[in-house]
Design a protein around this motif. Structure first.
Motif, PDB file in Angstrom:
ATOM      1  N   GLU A  90      18.179  11.821  10.425  1.00  0.00           N
ATOM      2  CA  GLU A  90      17.610  12.971  11.138  1.00  0.00           C
ATOM      3  C   GLU A  90      18.615  13.705  12.020  1.00  0.00           C
ATOM      4  N   VAL A 149      -3.851   1.753   5.183  1.00  0.00           N
ATOM      5  CA  VAL A 149      -2.516   2.358   5.341  1.00  0.00           C
ATOM      6  C   VAL A 149      -2.388   3.589   4.443  1.00  0.00           C
ATOM      7  N   ALA A 158       5.201  10.547  12.504  1.00  0.00           N
ATOM      8  CA  ALA A 158       6.375  10.037  11.773  1.00  0.00           C
ATOM      9  C   ALA A 158       7.645  10.240  12.597  1.00  0.00           C
ATOM     10  N   ALA A 175       0.851  11.497   7.490  1.00  0.00           N
ATOM     11  CA  ALA A 175       1.918  11.485   8.491  1.00  0.00           C
ATOM     12  C   ALA A 175       2.183  12.906   8.968  1.00  0.00           C
ATOM     13  N   VAL A 208      13.040  -4.464   4.005  1.00  0.00           N
ATOM     14  CA  VAL A 208      13.520  -5.023   5.272  1.00  0.00           C
ATOM     15  C   VAL A 208      13.076  -6.477   5.499  1.00  0.00           C
ATOM     16  N   TYR A 263       6.606  19.000   3.243  1.00  0.00           N
ATOM     17  CA  TYR A 263       7.481  19.867   4.053  1.00  0.00           C
ATOM     18  C   TYR A 263       8.492  20.607   3.162  1.00  0.00           C
ATOM     19  N   LEU A 264       9.048  19.881   2.200  1.00  0.00           N
ATOM     20  CA  LEU A 264      10.066  20.505   1.337  1.00  0.00           C
ATOM     21  C   LEU A 264       9.446  21.605   0.474  1.00  0.00           C
ATOM     22  N   LEU A 318      17.493  22.358  -0.306  1.00  0.00           N
ATOM     23  CA  LEU A 318      16.840  22.319  -1.613  1.00  0.00           C
ATOM     24  C   LEU A 318      16.675  23.709  -2.235  1.00  0.00           C
ATOM     25  N   SER A 324      15.081   9.344   3.049  1.00  0.00           N
ATOM     26  CA  SER A 324      15.672   8.476   4.083  1.00  0.00           C
ATOM     27  C   SER A 324      16.497   7.359   3.458  1.00  0.00           C
ATOM     28  N   PRO A 345       0.817  -1.205   0.000  1.00  0.00           N
ATOM     29  CA  PRO A 345       0.000   0.000   0.000  1.00  0.00           C
ATOM     30  C   PRO A 345       0.858   1.266   0.000  1.00  0.00           C
TER      31      PRO A 345
HETATM   32  C1  B12 Z   1       6.429   6.650   9.985  1.00  0.00           C
HETATM   33  C2  B12 Z   1       7.163   5.591   9.184  1.00  0.00           C
HETATM   34  C3  B12 Z   1       6.397   4.629   8.526  1.00  0.00           C
HETATM   35  C4  B12 Z   1       4.871   4.655   8.468  1.00  0.00           C
HETATM   36  C5  B12 Z   1       4.478   5.640   7.343  1.00  0.00           C
HETATM   37  C6  B12 Z   1       3.179   6.322   7.590  1.00  0.00           C
HETATM   38  C7  B12 Z   1       2.911   7.397   6.559  1.00  0.00           C
HETATM   39  N1  B12 Z   1       1.659   7.596   6.254  1.00  0.00           N
HETATM   40  O1  B12 Z   1       3.822   8.051   6.066  1.00  0.00           O
HETATM   41  C8  B12 Z   1       4.548   3.171   8.121  1.00  0.00           C
HETATM   42  C9  B12 Z   1       4.428   2.361   9.394  1.00  0.00           C
HETATM   43  C10 B12 Z   1       3.279   2.945   7.289  1.00  0.00           C
HETATM   44  C11 B12 Z   1       5.832   2.785   7.406  1.00  0.00           C
HETATM   45  C12 B12 Z   1       5.907   1.779   6.465  1.00  0.00           C
HETATM   46  C13 B12 Z   1       7.099   1.403   5.869  1.00  0.00           C
HETATM   47  N2  B12 Z   1       8.341   1.780   6.196  1.00  0.00           N
HETATM   48 CO1  B12 Z   1       8.708   3.259   7.379  1.00  0.00          CO
HETATM   49  N3  B12 Z   1       9.251   4.656   8.495  1.00  0.00           N
HETATM   50  C14 B12 Z   1       8.585   5.577   9.125  1.00  0.00           C
HETATM   51  C15 B12 Z   1       9.546   6.545   9.844  1.00  0.00           C
HETATM   52  C16 B12 Z   1       9.508   6.285  11.349  1.00  0.00           C
HETATM   53  C17 B12 Z   1       9.278   8.014   9.540  1.00  0.00           C
HETATM   54  C18 B12 Z   1       9.188   8.346   8.045  1.00  0.00           C
HETATM   55  C19 B12 Z   1       8.761   9.780   7.825  1.00  0.00           C
HETATM   56  O2  B12 Z   1       7.703  10.043   7.282  1.00  0.00           O
HETATM   57  N4  B12 Z   1       9.573  10.756   8.276  1.00  0.00           N
HETATM   58  C20 B12 Z   1       9.254  12.164   8.153  1.00  0.00           C
HETATM   59  C21 B12 Z   1       9.750  12.741   6.796  1.00  0.00           C
HETATM   60  C22 B12 Z   1       9.483  14.228   6.730  1.00  0.00           C
HETATM   61  O3  B12 Z   1      11.157  12.512   6.754  1.00  0.00           O
HETATM   62  P1  B12 Z   1      11.883  11.959   5.450  1.00  0.00           P
HETATM   63  O4  B12 Z   1      10.981  11.145   4.636  1.00  0.00           O
HETATM   64  O5  B12 Z   1      13.180  11.363   5.859  1.00  0.00           O
HETATM   65  O6  B12 Z   1      12.182  13.307   4.611  1.00  0.00           O
HETATM   66  C23 B12 Z   1      13.188  14.244   4.947  1.00  0.00           C
HETATM   67  C24 B12 Z   1      14.569  13.921   4.357  1.00  0.00           C
HETATM   68  O7  B12 Z   1      14.786  12.553   4.095  1.00  0.00           O
HETATM   69  C25 B12 Z   1      14.679  14.798   3.139  1.00  0.00           C
HETATM   70  N5  B12 Z   1      14.115  14.349   1.873  1.00  0.00           N
HETATM   71  C26 B12 Z   1      13.126  13.485   1.614  1.00  0.00           C
HETATM   72  N6  B12 Z   1      12.891  13.405   0.292  1.00  0.00           N
HETATM   73  C27 B12 Z   1      13.747  14.243  -0.313  1.00  0.00           C
HETATM   74  C28 B12 Z   1      13.926  14.571  -1.664  1.00  0.00           C
HETATM   75  C29 B12 Z   1      14.909  15.509  -2.006  1.00  0.00           C
HETATM   76  C30 B12 Z   1      15.114  15.859  -3.435  1.00  0.00           C
HETATM   77  C31 B12 Z   1      15.692  16.119  -1.000  1.00  0.00           C
HETATM   78  C32 B12 Z   1      16.735  17.118  -1.355  1.00  0.00           C
HETATM   79  C33 B12 Z   1      15.519  15.791   0.358  1.00  0.00           C
HETATM   80  C34 B12 Z   1      14.535  14.870   0.678  1.00  0.00           C
HETATM   81  O8  B12 Z   1      13.966  15.955   3.550  1.00  0.00           O
HETATM   82  C35 B12 Z   1      12.774  15.523   4.233  1.00  0.00           C
HETATM   83  C36 B12 Z   1      12.276  16.594   5.151  1.00  0.00           C
HETATM   84  O9  B12 Z   1      13.245  16.955   6.084  1.00  0.00           O
HETATM   85  C37 B12 Z   1      10.926   6.134   9.206  1.00  0.00           C
HETATM   86  C38 B12 Z   1      12.123   6.209  10.143  1.00  0.00           C
HETATM   87  C39 B12 Z   1      12.646   7.618  10.156  1.00  0.00           C
HETATM   88  N7  B12 Z   1      12.704   8.208  11.310  1.00  0.00           N
HETATM   89  O10 B12 Z   1      12.960   8.173   9.110  1.00  0.00           O
HETATM   90  C40 B12 Z   1      10.661   4.707   8.709  1.00  0.00           C
HETATM   91  C41 B12 Z   1      11.379   4.248   7.452  1.00  0.00           C
HETATM   92  C42 B12 Z   1      11.362   5.359   6.429  1.00  0.00           C
HETATM   93  N8  B12 Z   1      10.553   3.144   6.975  1.00  0.00           N
HETATM   94  C43 B12 Z   1      11.227   2.204   6.409  1.00  0.00           C
HETATM   95  C44 B12 Z   1      10.651   1.062   5.782  1.00  0.00           C
HETATM   96  C45 B12 Z   1      11.620   0.009   5.277  1.00  0.00           C
HETATM   97  C46 B12 Z   1       9.262   0.919   5.647  1.00  0.00           C
HETATM   98  C47 B12 Z   1       8.512  -0.225   4.944  1.00  0.00           C
HETATM   99  C48 B12 Z   1       9.136  -0.690   3.635  1.00  0.00           C
HETATM  100  C49 B12 Z   1       8.370  -1.386   5.939  1.00  0.00           C
HETATM  101  C50 B12 Z   1       7.549  -2.541   5.362  1.00  0.00           C
HETATM  102  N9  B12 Z   1       8.211  -3.582   4.909  1.00  0.00           N
HETATM  103  O11 B12 Z   1       6.350  -2.461   5.330  1.00  0.00           O
HETATM  104  C51 B12 Z   1       7.118   0.414   4.730  1.00  0.00           C
HETATM  105  C52 B12 Z   1       7.052   1.171   3.401  1.00  0.00           C
HETATM  106  C53 B12 Z   1       5.713   1.840   3.155  1.00  0.00           C
HETATM  107  C54 B12 Z   1       5.714   2.510   1.798  1.00  0.00           C
HETATM  108  N10 B12 Z   1       4.670   2.282   1.008  1.00  0.00           N
HETATM  109  O12 B12 Z   1       6.670   3.180   1.452  1.00  0.00           O
HETATM  110  C55 B12 Z   1      12.728   2.462   6.485  1.00  0.00           C
HETATM  111  C56 B12 Z   1      13.350   2.891   5.139  1.00  0.00           C
HETATM  112  C57 B12 Z   1      14.796   2.506   5.029  1.00  0.00           C
HETATM  113  C58 B12 Z   1      14.959   1.254   4.215  1.00  0.00           C
HETATM  114  N11 B12 Z   1      15.207   0.124   4.832  1.00  0.00           N
HETATM  115  O13 B12 Z   1      14.836   1.281   3.041  1.00  0.00           O
HETATM  116  C59 B12 Z   1      12.789   3.565   7.609  1.00  0.00           C
HETATM  117  C60 B12 Z   1      13.936   4.562   7.496  1.00  0.00           C
HETATM  118  C61 B12 Z   1      12.838   2.796   8.963  1.00  0.00           C
HETATM  119  C62 B12 Z   1      14.115   2.030   9.199  1.00  0.00           C
HETATM  120  N12 B12 Z   1      14.835   2.346  10.237  1.00  0.00           N
HETATM  121  O14 B12 Z   1      14.486   1.111   8.518  1.00  0.00           O
HETATM  122  N13 B12 Z   1       6.869   3.584   7.794  1.00  0.00           N
END
Ligand code: B12
Length: 448
Positions: free
Chosen positions: A216, A191, A246, A196, A74, A25-26, A131, A104, A16
């Protein structure tokens, strides 16, 4: 307006689907700096090549930002980078604007992924400052050393700047509305209907298997409570009534979590919204459990990891079995639906350790047990576990390892650590992964 234009591309097509909160956010951060942003969300695209070509037919932005959320799933050893690379190549064919990677998944191994994609620019960690700064100066490499988290090529190799850390009190990134949630809300899977909201950034802990500090940063920065709850209201106005916090651990620190719950309750939101969160067993009081329930928490996933103190210490946890005991009781008494997530099979773990963990859980009669991951830890590049593996030896002779060991020293393809003292579990887990992998490939072939 600065006159610069950025297109942000969501390449995450895993189902899903989850709405790409990062791009919301970006986009807000870019707009605040006068940079115009559009989002191309490919999650539900049925033909990415055609959609990308059509989208860029009449557009030539100054920068294309490509988000790489997941490296792999994973669980079943499913590796996503080839699919994302295909999309990046399609973008490069459709438009000659520079491409910057981020997200991430990217931040886990920035240099390796830059090379894997054959791209020149990336941002490790948060992108809100980097960015728009890059959009202003792309092509002018003299500014690159001052852009937070920027990863870029120089004559002496790939450079990576220290991670960015915007002032979350000053930044108002939670306006939302740039990402169109309609396709996610139309998805039949719950889902996908779940948005988030991020309440904080950073993690000061050093769990051996985790990559969150690399994404982070290690300094915990809290967002103002009023802003977080405004954001929840903004989402609800767009029809998104359920969301995940998140944060890696919603209750660290607990005062912040309590304040958020109180503000949600004070605004009468629990009548319309519901939410989920990851939590740690400590600090987790009865009061917090009660507040979470009252504030509309539908499910919390308690990352207890293990039930044996020695193992908890070894994998870098700052809580112990007694804290788990108190947390489970607090949740049960508050009637809060908590799933308990385990992380078994790490260095030094044994079948005996696993049985003791299950015994502890059963004795506490939790309302719910989630054993999301099979025993074993994904070994991420640049993590403390990767250092342990390097010391033990990264080769087929190391019987604690499984997955892609040959020609994969940079650990991009999934490698798992499962202590050989877990005995007969290892072949079972391998088989489970193989079946899951085959199912995934079959379903995707059928779905086209
Ligand atoms: C909450 C969460 C979930 C929730 C999501 C709920 C939702 N509606 O979003 C749930 C439980 C559903 C979930 C599911 C999964 N998750 Co998850 N999740 C998280 C968590 C805790 C937070 C993610 C998040 O939204 N962060 C907030 C946003 C704002 O942060 P961000 O995405 O990192 O973006 C920032 C930067 O990365 C950057 N950035 C992002 N994009 C871009 C693009 C550009 C161009 C630039 C310059 C910067 C940039 O700037 C952003 C803002 O500051 C992270 C762990 C973590 N703390 O990161 C794991 C994490 C992202 N998840 C992960 C995984 C693996 C999954 C699943 C594949 C697990 C599974 N097998 O089901 C699924 C995938 C779902 C999907 N369809 O993608 C892994 C990814 C790493 C990897 N192994 O590949 C993480 C890092 C956890 C881990 N420690 O392994 N997840």
């Amino acid at each position: 307006m600065s006159g610069k234009r950025v297109v942000l591309v969501n390449t995450n097509r895993l189902k899903p689907g989850v709405p790409p909160v990062a791009l919301d956010y970006l986009a807000a951060a870019c707009e605040d700096k006068g940079v115009e942003v559009e989002i191309l969300d490919l999650c539900y695209s049925t033909d990415t090549r055609a959609d990308i070509a059509a989208y860029f037919k009449d557009r030539k932005p100054d920068l294309v930002g490509v988000s790489v959320r997941n490296l792999d799933d994973v669980f079943h050893s499913i590796f996503f980078l080839p699919g994302v690379k295909k999309i990046v190549d399609e973008i490069k064919q459709a438009v000659d604007s520079p491409v910057v990677l981020g997200g991430s998944g990217f931040s886990i191994a920035p240099e390796q992924i830059l090379d894997y994609f054959g791209v020149d620019l990336g941002v490790a960690g948060e992108g809100e400052e980097a960015l728009p700064a890059l959009a202003e100066s792309v092509g002018n490499s003299s500014t690159y050393p001052s852009i937070p988290g920027l990863v870029y090529r120089t004559e002496s190799g790939i450079q990576r700047n220290p991670l960015g850390a915007i002032d979350l009190n000053a930044a108002n990134i939670g306006r939302r509305g740039y990402v169109d949630h309609t396709p996610y809300l139309q998805d039949t899977r719950s889902v996908s209907k779940t948005g988030a909201v991020q309440a904080k950034r950073g993690c000061a802990q050093s769990c051996i298997y985790c990559i969150v500090p690399a994404v982070e940063g290690t300094c915990v920065r809290l967002r103002p409570v009023a802003q977080i709850v405004d954001e929840i209201e903004n989402l609800a106005k767009q029809g998104v009534y359920s969301f995940w916090f998140a944060d890696s651990e919603f209750n660290c620190p607990d005062e912040h979590a309590e304040e958020i719950c109180r503000e949600i309750i004070a605004r009468g939101l629990p009548e319309v919204i519901s939410w989920n969160a990851y939590i740690a067993p400590k600090p987790f009081s009865k009061e917090l459990a009660g507040l979470m329930k009252e504030a509309g928490c539908r499910a919390a996933v308690d990352c207890i990891d293990h039930g044996v103190d020695e193992m908890l210490e070894r994998i870098g946890k700052d809580f112990r079995a007694e804290d788990i005991r108190e947390a489970v009781i607090a949740a049960r008494e508050a009637g809060l639906n908590v799933g308990h997530c385990l992380m078994l099979g790490g260095p030094g773990d044994s079948m005996d350790g696993m049985l003791k963990t299950l015994e502890l859980l059963l004795s506490l009669r939790p309302l719910n047990v989630v054993w999301a991951d099979p025993p074993g830890m994904r070994v991420y590049p640049n993590s403390p576990l990767a250092d342990i593996v390097a010391q033990e030896g990264f080769d087929k002779k190391n019987r604690n390892l499984s997955g892609h060991i040959k020609a994969n020293e940079n650990l991009l393809l999934p490698v798992y650590y499962l202590s050989r003292k877990m005995g007969i579990l290892a072949p079972g887990v391998k088989l489970w992964r193989r079946i899951g992998h085959a199912r995934f490939r079959w379903k995707n072939r059928v779905a086209g």
